[in-house]
Write a protein that holds these residues in place. Structure first.
Motif, mmCIF file in Angstrom:
data_model
loop_
_atom_site.group_PDB
_atom_site.id
_atom_site.type_symbol
_atom_site.label_atom_id
_atom_site.label_comp_id
_atom_site.label_asym_id
_atom_site.label_seq_id
_atom_site.Cartn_x
_atom_site.Cartn_y
_atom_site.Cartn_z
ATOM 1 N N PRO A 101 0.728 -1.297 0.014
ATOM 2 C CA PRO A 101 0.009 0.040 -0.171
ATOM 3 C C PRO A 101 0.809 1.136 0.096
ATOM 4 O O PRO A 101 1.931 1.227 0.600
ATOM 5 C CB PRO A 101 -0.769 -0.216 1.219
ATOM 6 C CG PRO A 101 -0.495 -1.407 1.820
ATOM 7 C CD PRO A 101 0.680 -2.053 1.251
ATOM 8 N N VAL A 102 0.602 2.167 -0.683
ATOM 9 C CA VAL A 102 1.091 3.665 -0.850
ATOM 10 C C VAL A 102 0.689 4.452 0.076
ATOM 11 O O VAL A 102 -0.697 4.876 -0.032
ATOM 12 C CB VAL A 102 1.076 4.152 -2.138
ATOM 13 C CG1 VAL A 102 1.789 5.407 -2.441
ATOM 14 C CG2 VAL A 102 1.504 2.902 -3.291
ATOM 15 N N ASP A 103 1.716 5.209 0.850
ATOM 16 C CA ASP A 103 1.309 6.190 2.019
ATOM 17 C C ASP A 103 2.027 7.457 1.849
ATOM 18 O O ASP A 103 3.025 7.174 0.803
ATOM 19 C CB ASP A 103 1.430 5.752 3.338
ATOM 20 C CG ASP A 103 0.457 4.852 3.980
ATOM 21 O OD1 ASP A 103 -0.796 4.776 3.597
ATOM 22 O OD2 ASP A 103 0.837 4.197 4.658
ATOM 23 N N PHE A 104 1.393 8.483 1.772
ATOM 24 C CA PHE A 104 2.015 9.842 1.501
ATOM 25 C C PHE A 104 1.466 10.733 2.436
ATOM 26 O O PHE A 104 0.742 10.525 3.206
ATOM 27 C CB PHE A 104 1.664 10.252 -0.104
ATOM 28 C CG PHE A 104 -0.075 10.127 -0.129
ATOM 29 C CD1 PHE A 104 -0.704 11.127 0.266
ATOM 30 C CD2 PHE A 104 -0.508 9.055 -0.953
ATOM 31 C CE1 PHE A 104 -2.051 11.000 0.048
ATOM 32 C CE2 PHE A 104 -1.847 8.890 -1.103
ATOM 33 C CZ PHE A 104 -2.719 9.997 -0.744
ATOM 34 N N SER A 130 2.781 16.556 9.710
ATOM 35 C CA SER A 130 4.345 16.812 9.919
ATOM 36 C C SER A 130 4.888 15.771 9.344
ATOM 37 O O SER A 130 4.464 14.593 9.388
ATOM 38 C CB SER A 130 4.559 17.503 11.102
ATOM 39 O OG SER A 130 4.238 16.223 12.048
ATOM 40 N N PRO A 131 6.105 16.076 8.675
ATOM 41 C CA PRO A 131 6.877 14.781 8.225
ATOM 42 C C PRO A 131 7.613 14.110 9.500
ATOM 43 O O PRO A 131 7.884 14.690 10.524
ATOM 44 C CB PRO A 131 8.223 15.585 7.491
ATOM 45 C CG PRO A 131 7.942 16.860 7.864
ATOM 46 C CD PRO A 131 6.707 17.283 8.406
#
Length: 200
Positions: free
Chosen positions: A59-62, A68-69
């Protein structure tokens, strides 16, 4: 004296079998050179590497709006766990009770819901209003249908809630110290947000 007879059919098969075997062996010849590793990375005939053909996509998370990073965690080898899996099958038998994490856009929607919910409940927490009805009113005031909101008393100074808008579920509570909320995507084999009971 015993005479062993052979039929002509058996001898006729030899000329047909030998060329077929040689053809199969010839196909495999010359495909691996000295120094090559078996199964080394490189394009296959279909243009797909062997590892890409076997590995399922993750799964792709962004980063979601307002998030916040996070620092990249450093991985160190862990020796605290047992070398072999446990034999009691507890995790296997209770896997149906582990909620699905959210990924991609659904994760962003979950984080946004958590922020709205905490914002609505924090004034109740600050004034010590730990009554389930007040919590329900605050959550339905955000637009959640009353039929999808469950609130419950969890001690005299704590109230819990569950918002069942499956497949986006939000669960949490508040007490004198903090307001907590967690978004998840339901449970295996269960099309609702409440934690399933039972097992096998």
């Amino acid at each position: 004296m015993t005479v062993i007879r052979t039929t002509g059919a058996r001898f006729g098969m030899v000329p047909m079998v030998v060329p077929a075997v040689l053809a199969v062996l010839a196909v495999g010849c010359g495909t691996q050179r000295a120094g090559d590793e078996a199964g080394a990375a490189g394009p296959s005939r279909a243009g797909v590497t062997p590892s890409a053909a076997v590995t399922p996509s993750a799964p792709v998370d962004f980063r979601c709006p307002g998030e916040s990073p996070k620092p990249t965690p450093t991985r160190t080898p862990s020796t605290s766990g047992p070398a072999t899996p446990p034999t009691d099958h507890y995790a296997e038998n209770h896997g149906f009770m582990v909620p699905f994490p959210l990924h991609g856009q659904e994760r962003c929607e979950g984080l946004a819901a958590i922020a709205r919910i905490k914002g609505a409940l924090e004034p109740l927490r600050e004034r010590g209003d730990f009554v389930p009805e007040s919590t329900r009113d605050a959550l339905t005031g955000l637009g959640y249908p009353a039929s999808k909101v469950r609130t419950y008393q969890n001690g005299s100074t704590e109230v819990g809630f569950l918002i069942d808008t499956y497949p986006l579920c939000v669960e949490g509570g508040m007490n004198r110290v903090s307001t907590q909320a967690d978004a998840f995507g339901g449970y295996p084999d269960h099309s609702a947000c409440d934690r399933p009971s039972g097992g096998h």
